[in-house]
Scaffold this active site. Sequence first.
Site, PDB file in Angstrom:
ATOM      1  N   ASP A   1       0.875  -1.113  -0.147  1.00 55.66           N
ATOM      2  CA  ASP A   1      -0.236  -0.218   0.010  1.00 55.66           C
ATOM      3  C   ASP A   1       0.963   1.401  -0.003  1.00 55.66           C
ATOM      4  O   ASP A   1       0.541   2.263  -0.340  1.00 55.66           O
ATOM      5  CB  ASP A   1      -0.833   0.143   1.377  1.00 55.66           C
ATOM      6  CG  ASP A   1      -0.162   0.182   2.547  1.00 55.66           C
ATOM      7  OD1 ASP A   1       1.094  -0.126   2.479  1.00 55.66           O
ATOM      8  OD2 ASP A   1      -0.908  -0.111   3.710  1.00 55.66           O
ATOM      9  N   HIS A   2       2.095   1.160   0.478  1.00 50.98           N
ATOM     10  CA  HIS A   2       3.038   2.519   0.627  1.00 50.98           C
ATOM     11  C   HIS A   2       3.688   2.896  -0.688  1.00 50.98           C
ATOM     12  O   HIS A   2       3.831   3.911  -0.807  1.00 50.98           O
ATOM     13  CB  HIS A   2       3.902   2.269   1.695  1.00 50.98           C
ATOM     14  CG  HIS A   2       3.549   2.307   2.915  1.00 50.98           C
ATOM     15  ND1 HIS A   2       2.227   1.986   3.656  1.00 50.98           N
ATOM     16  CD2 HIS A   2       3.784   3.309   4.070  1.00 50.98           C
ATOM     17  CE1 HIS A   2       2.144   2.577   4.763  1.00 50.98           C
ATOM     18  NE2 HIS A   2       3.135   3.365   5.002  1.00 50.98           N
TER      19      HIS A   2
ATOM     20  N   ASP B   1       3.558  -0.653  11.313  1.00 44.82           N
ATOM     21  CA  ASP B   1       2.924   0.555  10.855  1.00 44.82           C
ATOM     22  C   ASP B   1       2.254   1.237  12.101  1.00 44.82           C
ATOM     23  O   ASP B   1       1.770   0.504  12.799  1.00 44.82           O
ATOM     24  CB  ASP B   1       1.858   0.407   9.854  1.00 44.82           C
ATOM     25  CG  ASP B   1       1.650   1.775   9.125  1.00 44.82           C
ATOM     26  OD1 ASP B   1       2.103   2.190   8.320  1.00 44.82           O
ATOM     27  OD2 ASP B   1       0.867   2.562   9.875  1.00 44.82           O
TER      28      ASP B   1
ATOM     29  N   ARG C   1      -1.966  12.700   9.965  1.00 48.01           N
ATOM     30  CA  ARG C   1      -0.595  13.489  10.228  1.00 48.01           C
ATOM     31  C   ARG C   1      -0.787  14.604   9.301  1.00 48.01           C
ATOM     32  O   ARG C   1      -1.107  14.563   8.115  1.00 48.01           O
ATOM     33  CB  ARG C   1       0.411  12.655  10.203  1.00 48.01           C
ATOM     34  CG  ARG C   1       0.643  11.625  11.383  1.00 48.01           C
ATOM     35  CD  ARG C   1       1.935  11.093  11.472  1.00 48.01           C
ATOM     36  NE  ARG C   1       1.863  10.165  12.366  1.00 48.01           N
ATOM     37  CZ  ARG C   1       2.108   8.764  12.429  1.00 48.01           C
ATOM     38  NH1 ARG C   1       2.713   8.232  11.357  1.00 48.01           N
ATOM     39  NH2 ARG C   1       2.043   7.961  13.683  1.00 48.01           N
TER      40      ARG C   1
ATOM     41  N   SER D   1       5.809   7.762  12.776  1.00 50.07           N
ATOM     42  CA  SER D   1       5.647   6.377  12.225  1.00 50.07           C
ATOM     43  C   SER D   1       6.375   5.551  12.990  1.00 50.07           C
ATOM     44  O   SER D   1       7.402   5.654  14.069  1.00 50.07           O
ATOM     45  CB  SER D   1       6.257   6.438  10.765  1.00 50.07           C
ATOM     46  OG  SER D   1       6.559   5.268  10.294  1.00 50.07           O
TER      47      SER D   1
ATOM     48  N   ARG E   1       8.609   3.350  11.610  1.00 51.34           N
ATOM     49  CA  ARG E   1       9.559   3.066  10.662  1.00 51.34           C
ATOM     50  C   ARG E   1      11.031   2.734  11.453  1.00 51.34           C
ATOM     51  O   ARG E   1      11.500   3.797  11.970  1.00 51.34           O
ATOM     52  CB  ARG E   1       9.822   4.151   9.462  1.00 51.34           C
ATOM     53  CG  ARG E   1      10.002   5.365   9.895  1.00 51.34           C
ATOM     54  CD  ARG E   1      10.223   6.411   8.918  1.00 51.34           C
ATOM     55  NE  ARG E   1       8.672   6.758   8.427  1.00 51.34           N
ATOM     56  CZ  ARG E   1       8.374   7.897   7.885  1.00 51.34           C
ATOM     57  NH1 ARG E   1       9.263   8.827   7.615  1.00 51.34           N
ATOM     58  NH2 ARG E   1       6.940   8.109   7.821  1.00 51.34           N
TER      59      ARG E   1
END
Length: 805
Positions: A152-153, A217, A499, A694, A696
Site C-alpha cells: 500500500d505504501h 505501521d 498526520r 511512524s 519506521r
Amino acid sequence: MTKFLWRALIFVYVAQLLSDLIVPVIVRLCCYCLQLVLGHGARRLHVSAAYRAKAQVSMSRFEPTSFINYEKLHSNVNIVRKRLNRPLTLSEKIVYGHLDDPHNQEIDRGRTYLRLRPDRVAMQDATAQMAMLQFISSGLPKVAVPSTIHCDHLIEAQIGGVKDLARAKEVNQEVYNFLSSAGAKYGVGFWKPGSGIIHQIILENYAYPGVMLIGTDSHTPNGGGLGSICIGVGGADAVDVMAGIPWELKCPKVIGVKLTGTLSGWTSPKDVILKVAGILTVKGGTGAIVEYHGPGVDSISCTGMATICNMGAEIGATTSVFPYNHRMRTYLEKTGRGEIAALSDEYSDLLVPDEGCEYDQIIELNLDELKPHINGPFTPDLAHPVSKVGAEAEKNGWPLEVKVGLIGSCTNSSYEDMGRAVSVAKQALDKGLKCKAQFTVTPGSEQIRATIERDGYSKILGDVGGVVLANACGPCIGQWDRRDIKKGDKNTIVTSFNRNFTARNDANPATHAFVTSPEIVTALAIAGTLNFNPETDYLTAPNGEKFKLQPPSADELPKRDFDPGQDTYQHPPADGTSLRVDVSPQSNRLQLLEPFDKWSGNDLEDLLVLIKVKGKCTTDHISAAGPWLKFRGHLDNISNNMLIGAVNSENDAINKIKNHLTGEYGGVPDVARHYKANGVSWVAVGDDNYGEGSSREHAALEPRHLGGRAIIVKSFARIHETNLKKQGLLPLTFANPSDYDKILPDDKISIRGLKTFAPGKPLTAVVKHSDGSEDTLELNHTFNETQIEWFKAGSALNRMKELQH
C-alpha cells in the site's frame, strides 16, 4: 428429553458444516432457534461445544489458518484477575490474556515489561522489506504465527487510480517480486498492490474482539475499533513474533475516555480523536492504552471507532480500544464473519471492562456538546472548532484559500465515511456547484472501491470534481506527485488523514495541512476557504440562490453485501522450502543485511556530537518517506536521508552541520559517513518526544549503520525508543531535561557505566567542551535485562542468532 437433546446436537453439528457453504447469518438464526427451544444455558453448553469442536475458525475467505482461542484468553484472564485481586480494564484483559506466563509474570502498569504472545503479524510493504530481510537473516524456515504483507505504501498518486497503480507495479516490480517470493517461502500471506491500505484490510479480515495483533505501521491501532489490541511496532519486533519468541512490551498504563451523549449533525467520530488530541497533545498518551467506554460508545459505528483508534497514534498511545458491542457484531456479520460474532456474543463478558475497574487517568467527553473540529497546521494536536479556524487562520497568517481537499486514507475511508462525503457533495451538485478546490478520493480497500463504485458514490464524488486515486496510502504518506504549486509556495490543504507534519504530504514545508473529517473536507473543498462553517454559513449557487448545507447522513454499511472487487490475495503454499528468494548485489532497491558489530565491552569514549536537534523531530525528520520509500529495502541507500529534515540547533539550518574532522559544513548523512570511514563514533542529541510518528525502524537502522552509538534526548516516543534498542543503540534521556542546554555542537561525550549496565541504574555522560571544561550529566534509560543483552550482542537479531547456537 434426552432424545430431543441428541437431535438438537446433531442439528447444531449439521448447521456448523453448512456454515462453510452458507452465509453465517443462517447459522446464527439456527442457533437463535435453539436458544428459544432449549433455553440460554443449553445454548451455551451445546452451541459453544460445536463451535469449539471446529477449533480453527476461518477469519475471512482469504485466511483459513487463523483461529480464535477465547477459552485460553478466558483462562489467562482469570489467572491474572485472581493474582491481582481487582477488576480489570478491557485493555488489561486482552493484554494480560496474551501473557506467555500468566502465573508468574510481574505486572505493574508503567513499570514492568510483559512477555506476550500476539496472535498474528501484519506488515506494510515499505517496512516489510526490512522485516523480511531481518527474518531471512535469522535463518528460520517459516513464520511461527499467521502473518501478512500488504502492498500500500509504494503507489504514488499522480493521475488517477488505474494509471497510478499500473505505473507502481512497473516501477516497484523488483520489490513486489521480493515480497511475494519471500512471503511464499516463509509462509506469509501477500496482499498485492491495489488490494488496499493495510489497516482497512486488517479491519475487514483479521481484526476481531480480543485478538492481539502487531503491525509494522504506527496506525495499526485502527483495529481497536473492532475490540482488538493492535499495536504498531518496528520490523525487528515483528521478527521476534514471527520467530515464535515472546514479544516484550512495557506494561501499559490505561487512560479511560468516558463518552456520554450521542453523535449527531456535522459531528463525526473523527471529532472525538481531534478533541482528545487537543487535550492530551502528541505525547500525552505515551506508554498508555486509551480505552473508550461509557454510554456514548453505542452511537459510534464500528468503522467510526476504528477512525478514533487509528489517530490515537498521534497522541503517542501504545494503542486504543473500544468494548465489544452490537455495532461490532453487525460489522463482523457484514464482512462475512458471523461465526466470530457468535463467539464474541458468547464471551462478551471477556470483551468489555470489569465493573469497578480503575484507570490511570479519566477524560470525559459529552458527545451532545462536541462540535466539528479541524486540527493543524504542522501538528495534529493543534485543535480548533471548525467555527473558529477561519479567524485563527487570519490571526496567524495561515492561507485561507483551500487549494486541495483530500479524503480517504487509513483513518477515514470506510463506506460510511464515503457516504457522508457523498451526502455533502450531492447537495452541492443539486444546486449546480462543484468544488472550488482540487479534490481527491482515496478508497481504503478494493472492497470499498468496488462497493462505492457499484452504489454510485464514486460517480457523485467525480461529478463534484473529485479524482479517485488508487487503493493505497498515497498523499497521506507523501506519495503525491503534486504539481499545482511550486516548492516553497505558501498554501493550505485540508485532509481526512491523521498526520500533518511539515512537508509530510507533498514535500513542501510551506504547505499548511489541516486534518478533519471527510464531510468537513468536502464542504471546505466546495467552499474553497477555511473561513467557512457549514453549520451556519451559506453557499451561493450559480443562479445566485443562497443555501446552507444540511448535516450529512449515510448508511453505516451497504444495504447489499460488500462487493469484494478483484481477488488480490496470494496465500502461501503449504511448503515453501524449495522456493528461492534472490536479492541481486547490484540492486539499488534491496540489500541483504550484514550483522552490526558487538559491544566492545568498554565505555564509549569521546563520541562526537553529530547534530544537536532543535524542536520537534519526528520519524519523518529522521528518515523521510515520499520519494525515499523506494529505498526502504536498501539500508545503505536509505541512509542518505538520515536526519536531513531535522533542525540543527547551531544554525537553525536543515541538513547543514559542521564536520569536526575537516571544519567544513555538509549534509548530515555525508558527515556521518565521513566519521564512520575514519573510525569515529558519534552521538545525536534531541528534544522532547523524539521519534514521534511512524513506526519506521529505518530511523533507528540508519544511525546504527552510519556509526551512531547513542541518542540522548529529553524524552522518546515509545516505538522509536524500542527500535533503537533493537538495533544495538543506546536511547538515553537526560535525568535533568535542562542538561540539554549544556551540550554544545563541538563537544565530545563519553558514556560511562556500561560495564555495570543494569536495569534502573543510570549511566553517566562526561561532556568535554572545546575550552577544556567538563560537565558530568546523569542519563536515564529503560533497558531491561533482555534488552541489555541486545546491546551487548550488537542488536536483537544478533542476540537471536546467539540463542540458536
